[in-house]
Motif scaffolding. Structure first.
Motif, PDB file in Angstrom:
ATOM      1  N   TYR A  18       0.835  -1.196   0.000  1.00 14.13           N
ATOM      2  CA  TYR A  18       0.000   0.000   0.000  1.00 14.13           C
ATOM      3  C   TYR A  18       0.876   1.255   0.000  1.00 14.13           C
ATOM      4  CZ  TYR A  18      -2.913   3.738   1.943  1.00 14.13           C
ATOM      5  OH  TYR A  18      -3.541   4.934   2.168  1.00 14.13           O
ATOM      6  N   ALA A  19       0.497   2.225  -0.813  1.00 14.82           N
ATOM      7  CA  ALA A  19       1.109   3.557  -0.805  1.00 14.82           C
ATOM      8  C   ALA A  19      -0.017   4.563  -0.595  1.00 14.82           C
ATOM      9  CB  ALA A  19       1.830   3.830  -2.113  1.00 14.82           C
ATOM     10  N   TYR A  20       0.185   5.530   0.266  1.00 16.22           N
ATOM     11  CA  TYR A  20      -0.905   6.455   0.611  1.00 16.22           C
ATOM     12  C   TYR A  20      -1.124   7.548  -0.426  1.00 16.22           C
ATOM     13  CZ  TYR A  20       2.601   9.756   2.425  1.00 16.22           C
ATOM     14  OH  TYR A  20       3.661  10.608   2.559  1.00 16.22           O
ATOM     15  N   GLY A  21      -0.327   7.584  -1.461  1.00 17.60           N
ATOM     16  CA  GLY A  21      -0.517   8.557  -2.518  1.00 17.60           C
ATOM     17  C   GLY A  21       0.315   8.191  -3.731  1.00 17.60           C
ATOM     18  N   GLU A  22      -0.021   8.819  -4.854  1.00 17.86           N
ATOM     19  CA  GLU A  22       0.760   8.603  -6.058  1.00 17.86           C
ATOM     20  C   GLU A  22       2.168   9.128  -5.805  1.00 17.86           C
ATOM     21  OE1 GLU A  22       0.523   9.833 -10.731  1.00 17.86           O
ATOM     22  OE2 GLU A  22      -1.328   9.772  -9.577  1.00 17.86           O
ATOM     23  N   ASP A  23       3.155   8.432  -6.300  1.00 18.84           N
ATOM     24  CA  ASP A  23       4.565   8.786  -6.112  1.00 18.84           C
ATOM     25  C   ASP A  23       5.045   8.631  -4.669  1.00 18.84           C
ATOM     26  OD1 ASP A  23       4.772   9.436  -8.849  1.00 18.84           O
ATOM     27  OD2 ASP A  23       4.145  11.509  -8.458  1.00 18.84           O
ATOM     28  N   LYS A  24       4.283   7.922  -3.853  1.00 16.17           N
ATOM     29  CA  LYS A  24       4.717   7.609  -2.485  1.00 16.17           C
ATOM     30  C   LYS A  24       5.156   6.153  -2.447  1.00 16.17           C
ATOM     31  CE  LYS A  24       3.880  11.638  -0.838  1.00 16.17           C
ATOM     32  NZ  LYS A  24       5.007  12.509  -0.524  1.00 16.17           N
ATOM     33  N   TRP A  25       6.051   5.846  -1.520  1.00 13.72           N
ATOM     34  CA  TRP A  25       6.558   4.490  -1.402  1.00 13.72           C
ATOM     35  C   TRP A  25       5.526   3.598  -0.754  1.00 13.72           C
ATOM     36  CZ3 TRP A  25      11.599   6.340   1.347  1.00 13.72           C
ATOM     37  CH2 TRP A  25      12.418   6.993   0.427  1.00 13.72           C
ATOM     38  N   THR A  26       5.622   2.316  -1.039  1.00 13.18           N
ATOM     39  CA  THR A  26       4.811   1.332  -0.332  1.00 13.18           C
ATOM     40  C   THR A  26       5.456   1.077   1.026  1.00 13.18           C
ATOM     41  OG1 THR A  26       6.049  -0.577  -1.136  1.00 13.18           O
ATOM     42  CG2 THR A  26       4.188   0.195  -2.518  1.00 13.18           C
ATOM     43  N   ILE A  63      14.839   1.974   4.897  1.00 13.25           N
ATOM     44  CA  ILE A  63      15.461   2.073   6.227  1.00 13.25           C
ATOM     45  C   ILE A  63      16.724   1.214   6.265  1.00 13.25           C
ATOM     46  CG2 ILE A  63      15.179   1.446   8.666  1.00 13.25           C
ATOM     47  CD1 ILE A  63      12.138   2.145   8.268  1.00 13.25           C
ATOM     48  N   ILE A  64      16.625   0.004   5.751  1.00 11.00           N
ATOM     49  CA  ILE A  64      17.769  -0.914   5.752  1.00 11.00           C
ATOM     50  C   ILE A  64      18.891  -0.386   4.857  1.00 11.00           C
ATOM     51  CG2 ILE A  64      18.538  -3.240   5.125  1.00 11.00           C
ATOM     52  CD1 ILE A  64      15.621  -4.170   5.842  1.00 11.00           C
ATOM     53  N   SER A  88      21.104   6.836  11.991  1.00 10.12           N
ATOM     54  CA  SER A  88      20.465   5.554  11.656  1.00 10.12           C
ATOM     55  C   SER A  88      19.275   5.294  12.563  1.00 10.12           C
ATOM     56  CB  SER A  88      21.469   4.402  11.780  1.00 10.12           C
ATOM     57  OG  SER A  88      22.431   4.479  10.768  1.00 10.12           O
ATOM     58  N   LEU A  89      19.449   5.562  13.842  1.00  9.98           N
ATOM     59  CA  LEU A  89      18.379   5.333  14.821  1.00  9.98           C
ATOM     60  C   LEU A  89      17.208   6.278  14.595  1.00  9.98           C
ATOM     61  CD1 LEU A  89      20.546   5.014  18.057  1.00  9.98           C
ATOM     62  CD2 LEU A  89      19.744   3.185  16.560  1.00  9.98           C
ATOM     63  N   GLY A  90      17.496   7.558  14.435  1.00  7.01           N
ATOM     64  CA  GLY A  90      16.441   8.553  14.241  1.00  7.01           C
ATOM     65  C   GLY A  90      15.734   8.390  12.906  1.00  7.01           C
ATOM     66  N   HIS A  91      16.473   8.012  11.879  1.00 10.16           N
ATOM     67  CA  HIS A  91      15.887   7.783  10.564  1.00 10.16           C
ATOM     68  C   HIS A  91      14.884   6.636  10.631  1.00 10.16           C
ATOM     69  CE1 HIS A  91      16.028   5.946   6.457  1.00 10.16           C
ATOM     70  NE2 HIS A  91      15.818   7.205   6.121  1.00 10.16           N
ATOM     71  N   GLN A  92      15.263   5.560  11.308  1.00  3.30           N
ATOM     72  CA  GLN A  92      14.337   4.433  11.464  1.00  3.30           C
ATOM     73  C   GLN A  92      13.090   4.881  12.209  1.00  3.30           C
ATOM     74  OE1 GLN A  92      15.735   0.517  12.892  1.00  3.30           O
ATOM     75  NE2 GLN A  92      14.080   0.673  14.403  1.00  3.30           N
ATOM     76  N   ARG A  93      13.266   5.606  13.295  1.00  5.07           N
ATOM     77  CA  ARG A  93      12.121   6.060  14.089  1.00  5.07           C
ATOM     78  C   ARG A  93      11.215   6.969  13.264  1.00  5.07           C
ATOM     79  NH1 ARG A  93      13.808   7.250  20.167  1.00  5.07           N
ATOM     80  NH2 ARG A  93      13.975   4.993  20.278  1.00  5.07           N
ATOM     81  N   HIS A  94      11.813   7.842  12.470  1.00  5.50           N
ATOM     82  CA  HIS A  94      11.036   8.744  11.606  1.00  5.50           C
ATOM     83  C   HIS A  94      10.136   7.941  10.659  1.00  5.50           C
ATOM     84  CE1 HIS A  94      10.063  11.759   8.582  1.00  5.50           C
ATOM     85  NE2 HIS A  94      10.572  10.947   7.685  1.00  5.50           N
ATOM     86  N   HIS A  95      10.713   6.963   9.983  1.00  5.85           N
ATOM     87  CA  HIS A  95       9.927   6.191   9.025  1.00  5.85           C
ATOM     88  C   HIS A  95       8.917   5.281   9.712  1.00  5.85           C
ATOM     89  CE1 HIS A  95      11.398   7.622   5.227  1.00  5.85           C
ATOM     90  NE2 HIS A  95      12.632   7.625   5.730  1.00  5.85           N
ATOM     91  N   ARG A  96       9.245   4.781  10.877  1.00 10.78           N
ATOM     92  CA  ARG A  96       8.260   3.995  11.635  1.00 10.78           C
ATOM     93  C   ARG A  96       7.056   4.872  11.948  1.00 10.78           C
ATOM     94  NH1 ARG A  96       9.216   3.691  17.681  1.00 10.78           N
ATOM     95  NH2 ARG A  96       8.474   5.792  17.248  1.00 10.78           N
ATOM     96  N   ASP A  97       7.316   6.108  12.370  1.00 12.20           N
ATOM     97  CA  ASP A  97       6.224   7.039  12.684  1.00 12.20           C
ATOM     98  C   ASP A  97       5.386   7.335  11.443  1.00 12.20           C
ATOM     99  OD1 ASP A  97       7.187   7.056  15.273  1.00 12.20           O
ATOM    100  OD2 ASP A  97       8.051   9.083  15.133  1.00 12.20           O
ATOM    101  N   VAL A  98       6.033   7.542  10.309  1.00 17.54           N
ATOM    102  CA  VAL A  98       5.318   7.810   9.054  1.00 17.54           C
ATOM    103  C   VAL A  98       4.451   6.608   8.694  1.00 17.54           C
ATOM    104  CG1 VAL A  98       5.567   8.182   6.557  1.00 17.54           C
ATOM    105  CG2 VAL A  98       6.970   9.498   8.173  1.00 17.54           C
ATOM    106  N   ILE A  99       4.981   5.419   8.825  1.00 18.09           N
ATOM    107  CA  ILE A  99       4.205   4.208   8.522  1.00 18.09           C
ATOM    108  C   ILE A  99       2.994   4.134   9.446  1.00 18.09           C
ATOM    109  CG2 ILE A  99       4.218   1.670   8.600  1.00 18.09           C
ATOM    110  CD1 ILE A  99       7.191   1.862   7.633  1.00 18.09           C
ATOM    111  N   ARG A 100       3.183   4.378  10.708  1.00 20.71           N
ATOM    112  CA  ARG A 100       2.055   4.343  11.652  1.00 20.71           C
ATOM    113  C   ARG A 100       0.993   5.367  11.323  1.00 20.71           C
ATOM    114  NH1 ARG A 100       5.297   3.729  17.354  1.00 20.71           N
ATOM    115  NH2 ARG A 100       5.297   1.456  17.405  1.00 20.71           N
ATOM    116  N   GLU A 101       1.425   6.591  10.986  1.00 16.82           N
ATOM    117  CA  GLU A 101       0.483   7.693  10.777  1.00 16.82           C
ATOM    118  C   GLU A 101      -0.204   7.663   9.419  1.00 16.82           C
ATOM    119  OE1 GLU A 101       2.924  11.167  11.384  1.00 16.82           O
ATOM    120  OE2 GLU A 101       3.385  10.554  13.450  1.00 16.82           O
ATOM    121  N   ARG A 102       0.495   7.239   8.373  1.00 18.38           N
ATOM    122  CA  ARG A 102      -0.054   7.383   7.034  1.00 18.38           C
ATOM    123  C   ARG A 102      -0.403   6.081   6.326  1.00 18.38           C
ATOM    124  NH1 ARG A 102       4.000  12.131   5.011  1.00 18.38           N
ATOM    125  NH2 ARG A 102       3.423  13.617   6.621  1.00 18.38           N
ATOM    126  N   TYR A 103       0.053   4.969   6.879  1.00 21.98           N
ATOM    127  CA  TYR A 103      -0.157   3.699   6.190  1.00 21.98           C
ATOM    128  C   TYR A 103      -1.069   2.750   6.947  1.00 21.98           C
ATOM    129  CZ  TYR A 103       3.696   4.894   3.030  1.00 21.98           C
ATOM    130  OH  TYR A 103       4.496   5.482   2.100  1.00 21.98           O
TER     131      TYR A 103
END
Length: 171
Positions: free
Chosen positions: A52-60, A68-69, A155-170
């Motif tokens: 799932y991607a929450y918008g066109e041109d957004k990542w799944t 993240i990896i 690395s730690l903050g980047h992972q946390r940022h994307h985890r938050d985005v996944i929780r909020e938008r996906y």
């Protein structure tokens, strides 16, 4: 080491958002906690959200997880180079080129969890080997100076940022 020990010239201000995600948590402790908790988070993602991607041109979701990896691998490599006093200027990387070429959407959650755990264990081993002086060493990547310690925290903050985005938008 904690993020409060970083100096203003340890990383590009662009990355401040990632550093802010960490509060004043210890580098190695947080690496270990994320190694234990993030695979559980990945496993909890419903299968219907995987591509799932929450918008066109957004990542799944799968692409965001593999991003993240990939980013941790690149930051780990930079940290190794700087820790060994390599003064070569390292180029940036184009995440918008990496993601569509990652084949993430064909991956299973189990395979991404396995890869994440391998990369994070490698990061933990690498950063555990650094003493205080090594953590303060700097090099240049993407046109900006970065310290070894900052790369670990990023690395730690980047992972946390994307985890938050996944929780909020996906989810």
């Amino acid at each position: 080491m904690k993020p409060s020990a970083l100096q203003s010239n340890d990383y590009n201000p662009y990355y401040q958002t990632y550093i802010n995600k960490l509060g004043d948590s210890d580098l190695l402790e947080t690496m270990s906690k994320q190694l234990k908790n993030f695979p559980k988070f990945i496993a909890s993602i419903p299968s219907d959200k995987w591509d799932y991607a929450y918008g066109e041109d957004k990542w799944t979701v799968a692409e965001a997880l593999l991003h993240i990896i990939d980013t941790e691998r690149i930051f780990q490599y930079r940290a190794l180079r700087f820790a060994r006093n390599d003064d070569s200027h390292l180029p940036g990387f184009d995440q918008d080129l990496y993601v569509p070429n990652s084949n993430a959407n064909a991956r299973t959650p189990e395979s991404i969890i396995e890869e994440y755990e391998a990369v994070r264990r490698s990061s933990l081993a690498l950063f555990s080997s650094f003493d205080e002086a090594t953590l303060k060493r700097k090099g240049t990547a993407s046109g900006s100076q970065m310290s070894v310690a900052a790369l670990g925290f990023l690395s730690l903050g980047h992972q946390r940022h994307h985890r938050d985005v996944i929780r909020e938008r996906y989810l």
